[in-house]
Design a protein around this motif. Structure first.
Motif, PDB file in Angstrom:
ATOM      1  N   GLN A  82      12.101  -5.076 -26.682  1.00 40.22           N
ATOM      2  CA  GLN A  82      11.525  -5.553 -25.293  1.00 40.22           C
ATOM      3  C   GLN A  82      11.863  -4.825 -24.335  1.00 40.22           C
ATOM      4  N   ALA A  83      12.931  -4.266 -24.382  1.00 39.44           N
ATOM      5  CA  ALA A  83      13.503  -3.488 -23.027  1.00 39.44           C
ATOM      6  C   ALA A  83      12.514  -2.320 -22.871  1.00 39.44           C
ATOM      7  N   GLY A  84      11.901  -1.833 -24.010  1.00 42.09           N
ATOM      8  CA  GLY A  84      11.064  -0.508 -24.053  1.00 42.09           C
ATOM      9  C   GLY A  84       9.758  -1.280 -23.614  1.00 42.09           C
ATOM     10  N   LEU A  85       9.246  -2.256 -23.853  1.00 44.82           N
ATOM     11  CA  LEU A  85       8.055  -2.648 -23.307  1.00 44.82           C
ATOM     12  C   LEU A  85       8.145  -3.017 -21.818  1.00 44.82           C
ATOM     13  N   ASP A  86       9.282  -3.636 -21.445  1.00 43.67           N
ATOM     14  CA  ASP A  86       9.640  -3.636 -19.864  1.00 43.67           C
ATOM     15  C   ASP A  86       9.509  -2.404 -19.250  1.00 43.67           C
ATOM     16  N   ALA A  87      10.398  -1.383 -19.774  1.00 43.32           N
ATOM     17  CA  ALA A  87      10.222  -0.065 -18.996  1.00 43.32           C
ATOM     18  C   ALA A  87       9.048   0.497 -18.834  1.00 43.32           C
ATOM     19  N   ALA A  88       8.431   0.585 -20.052  1.00 41.56           N
ATOM     20  CA  ALA A  88       6.859   1.089 -19.715  1.00 41.56           C
ATOM     21  C   ALA A  88       6.182   0.278 -18.741  1.00 41.56           C
ATOM     22  N   HIS A  89       6.299  -0.830 -18.734  1.00 40.39           N
ATOM     23  CA  HIS A  89       5.427  -1.658 -17.816  1.00 40.39           C
ATOM     24  C   HIS A  89       5.975  -1.347 -16.446  1.00 40.39           C
ATOM     25  N   GLU A  90       7.387  -1.243 -16.146  1.00 39.74           N
ATOM     26  CA  GLU A  90       7.725  -0.845 -14.816  1.00 39.74           C
ATOM     27  C   GLU A  90       7.467   0.659 -14.342  1.00 39.74           C
ATOM     28  N   PHE A  91       7.475   1.598 -15.419  1.00 45.23           N
ATOM     29  CA  PHE A  91       7.285   2.988 -15.086  1.00 45.23           C
ATOM     30  C   PHE A  91       5.732   2.904 -14.797  1.00 45.23           C
ATOM     31  N   ARG A  92       5.013   2.161 -15.326  1.00 48.88           N
ATOM     32  CA  ARG A  92       3.443   2.298 -15.029  1.00 48.88           C
ATOM     33  C   ARG A  92       3.284   1.874 -13.549  1.00 48.88           C
ATOM     34  N   GLN A  93       3.946   0.610 -13.256  1.00 51.11           N
ATOM     35  CA  GLN A  93       3.906   0.106 -12.001  1.00 51.11           C
ATOM     36  C   GLN A  93       4.449   1.115 -10.813  1.00 51.11           C
ATOM     37  N   LEU A  94       5.416   1.619 -11.244  1.00 51.27           N
ATOM     38  CA  LEU A  94       6.288   2.641 -10.296  1.00 51.27           C
ATOM     39  C   LEU A  94       5.315   3.762 -10.004  1.00 51.27           C
ATOM     40  N   ARG A  95       4.477   4.573 -11.028  1.00 46.01           N
ATOM     41  CA  ARG A  95       4.186   5.540 -10.619  1.00 46.01           C
ATOM     42  C   ARG A  95       2.530   5.493 -10.054  1.00 46.01           C
ATOM     43  N   THR A  96       2.100   4.145 -10.206  1.00 42.34           N
ATOM     44  CA  THR A  96       0.768   3.830  -9.526  1.00 42.34           C
ATOM     45  C   THR A  96       0.873   2.986  -8.412  1.00 42.34           C
ATOM     46  N   ASN A  97       2.185   2.789  -7.817  1.00 42.86           N
ATOM     47  CA  ASN A  97       2.481   2.026  -6.640  1.00 42.86           C
ATOM     48  C   ASN A  97       1.814   2.786  -5.322  1.00 42.86           C
ATOM     49  N   PRO A  98       0.909   2.229  -4.670  1.00 41.61           N
ATOM     50  CA  PRO A  98       0.333   2.888  -3.734  1.00 41.61           C
ATOM     51  C   PRO A  98       1.250   3.367  -2.298  1.00 41.61           C
ATOM     52  N   ARG A  99       1.941   2.554  -2.128  1.00 45.43           N
ATOM     53  CA  ARG A  99       3.044   2.766  -1.087  1.00 45.43           C
ATOM     54  C   ARG A  99       3.920   3.867  -1.416  1.00 45.43           C
ATOM     55  N   ARG A 100       4.498   3.665  -2.662  1.00 42.68           N
ATOM     56  CA  ARG A 100       5.522   5.101  -3.014  1.00 42.68           C
ATOM     57  C   ARG A 100       4.408   6.273  -3.106  1.00 42.68           C
ATOM     58  N   ARG A 101       3.320   6.242  -3.649  1.00 43.14           N
ATOM     59  CA  ARG A 101       2.523   7.540  -3.786  1.00 43.14           C
ATOM     60  C   ARG A 101       2.003   7.945  -2.493  1.00 43.14           C
ATOM     61  N   ALA A 102       1.749   7.218  -1.440  1.00 40.58           N
ATOM     62  CA  ALA A 102       1.524   7.582  -0.371  1.00 40.58           C
ATOM     63  C   ALA A 102       2.869   8.380   0.748  1.00 40.58           C
ATOM     64  N   GLN A 103       4.058   7.664   0.340  1.00 39.58           N
ATOM     65  CA  GLN A 103       5.032   8.348   1.031  1.00 39.58           C
ATOM     66  C   GLN A 103       5.340   9.606   0.310  1.00 39.58           C
ATOM     67  N   GLU A 104       5.592   9.602  -1.163  1.00 35.86           N
ATOM     68  CA  GLU A 104       5.809  10.654  -1.931  1.00 35.86           C
ATOM     69  C   GLU A 104       4.814  11.986  -1.790  1.00 35.86           C
ATOM     70  N   ILE A 105       3.593  11.892  -1.541  1.00 38.80           N
ATOM     71  CA  ILE A 105       2.627  12.901  -1.368  1.00 38.80           C
ATOM     72  C   ILE A 105       2.893  13.643   0.135  1.00 38.80           C
ATOM     73  N   ARG A 106       3.598  12.737   0.978  1.00 36.97           N
ATOM     74  CA  ARG A 106       3.572  13.420   2.244  1.00 36.97           C
ATOM     75  C   ARG A 106       4.852  14.733   2.048  1.00 36.97           C
ATOM     76  N   ASP A 107       5.790  14.197   1.599  1.00 30.72           N
ATOM     77  CA  ASP A 107       6.913  15.139   1.220  1.00 30.72           C
ATOM     78  C   ASP A 107       6.421  16.425   0.319  1.00 30.72           C
ATOM     79  N   ALA A 108       5.629  16.030  -0.808  1.00 25.27           N
ATOM     80  CA  ALA A 108       5.039  17.053  -1.685  1.00 25.27           C
ATOM     81  C   ALA A 108       4.229  18.122  -0.930  1.00 25.27           C
ATOM     82  N   VAL A 109       3.437  17.620   0.005  1.00 24.47           N
ATOM     83  CA  VAL A 109       2.656  18.458   0.585  1.00 24.47           C
ATOM     84  C   VAL A 109       3.360  19.243   1.529  1.00 24.47           C
TER      85      VAL A 109
END
Length: 315
Positions: A82-109
């Protein structure tokens, strides 16, 4: 060990991609047992490294995310806990989170533009960023729309200059003096204060977990120091680092080994202080994990990083 802390290192990201890939396989039964055959045959399809599957499974097992039986033929299937299922779900949400992505790409660029400023005569178009190794957030590629928005924001904030076109492309983008200053200080473009006169009270307590902070209160002290058990764990990790993080054992370069010795010295100095700070020790251990990840002997790299991950998880 949280998904957020795992995602701070290359090895941790690789392990998170593996647990996510496991959850995307067709289950063999109702106990979340999945076959590893497709992942071993075509790991690139899921963004994982097939050669590191076994060692990554060992690390995920130590974190309680998977279980498996290792036969003489190797590991053929894995049970996702179950911990693995939860981690996979959280990781999927993290890497596709629009707000986080908008902030991270500014620094990346901005960091990409800085590197281009130092190593080339500049780039012809902002779109070239999408072909760089930085054009993803935790392995999820950035889109053209995300890049266009980041470019517009960086120009508006005067961190980048360039010639805007009708198609939202920016030709001959260049990092400004202000942008260079920001990159060289190691700060994020997202840390700037509002230019609209809004006062921002930013409280950043390094290493704190589940603590309450009284903002704008007098006579309040925040303490987050290592326990004796955590100090002893850090000392054991340092022993392993000094024994393994060298060219002969895990295949790092002499320069990386020298830097690791210096970082280990900082850890040692901190844990021997009167009030060793959890956040500082955790940050230094994460740095050691990054250095170890550059090694070429994968088994040794993963064994060392698994030990350090457990230490960080306990802080």
């Amino acid at each position: 060990m949280t998904v957020e802390s795992l995602a701070q290192t290359r090895v941790g990201q690789r392990q998170l991609r593996l647990i996510q890939a496991l959850t995307e396989q067709e289950p063999l039964d109702n106990d979340h047992q999945v076959s590893l055959d497709l992942l071993r045959e075509d790991g690139e399809r899921w963004g994982i490294e097939s050669a590191a599957i076994d060692s990554d499974l060992d690390a995920l097992k130590s974190l309680g995310m998977v279980n498996y039986f290792r036969s003489l033929a190797g590991i053929n299937t894995a049970f996702i806990e179950q911990a693995g299922l939860d981690a996979a779900h959280e990781f999927r949400q993290l890497r596709t989170n629009p707000r986080r992505r908008a902030q991270e790409i500014r620094d990346a660029v901005l960091n990409w533009l800085y590197d281009m400023h130092l190593t080339t005569n500049g780039v012809q178009a902002l779109g070239d960023f999408l072909a760089s190794q930085n054009a993803n957030f935790l392995g999820e590629p950035y889109t053209v729309v995300e890049l266009e928005r980041a470019g517009e924001w960086l120009v508006d904030q005067q961190y980048m200059t360039g010639q805007r076109t009708w198609g939202a492309e920016v030709l001959r983008p260049r990092i400004t003096t202000e942008g260079i200053r920001l990159v060289e200080t190691g700060n994020s473009v997202n840390d700037i204060l509002s230019s609209a006169g809004v006062t921002v009270n930013k409280v950043n307590i390094s290493g704190s977990q589940g603590v309450n902070v009284a903002v704008a209160s007098s006579n309040v002290t925040q303490s987050n120091t290592l326990t004796q058990g955590q100090i002893e764990q850090a000392e054991r990790i340092l022993g392993s680092v000094r024994a393994m993080l060298n060219p002969a054992v895990i295949g790092v370069t002499e320069e990386v080994a020298a830097e690791a010795v210096a970082v280990a010295g900082q850890v040692d100095k901190e844990i021997q202080s009167q009030a060793p700070q959890t956040g500082k020790v955790r940050a230094l251990l994460l740095k050691l994990m990054e250095l170890a990840a550059t090694g070429t002997v994968q088994g040794g790299v993963d064994a060392l990083n698994a030990m350090m991950q457990q230490g960080v998880a306990g802080m």
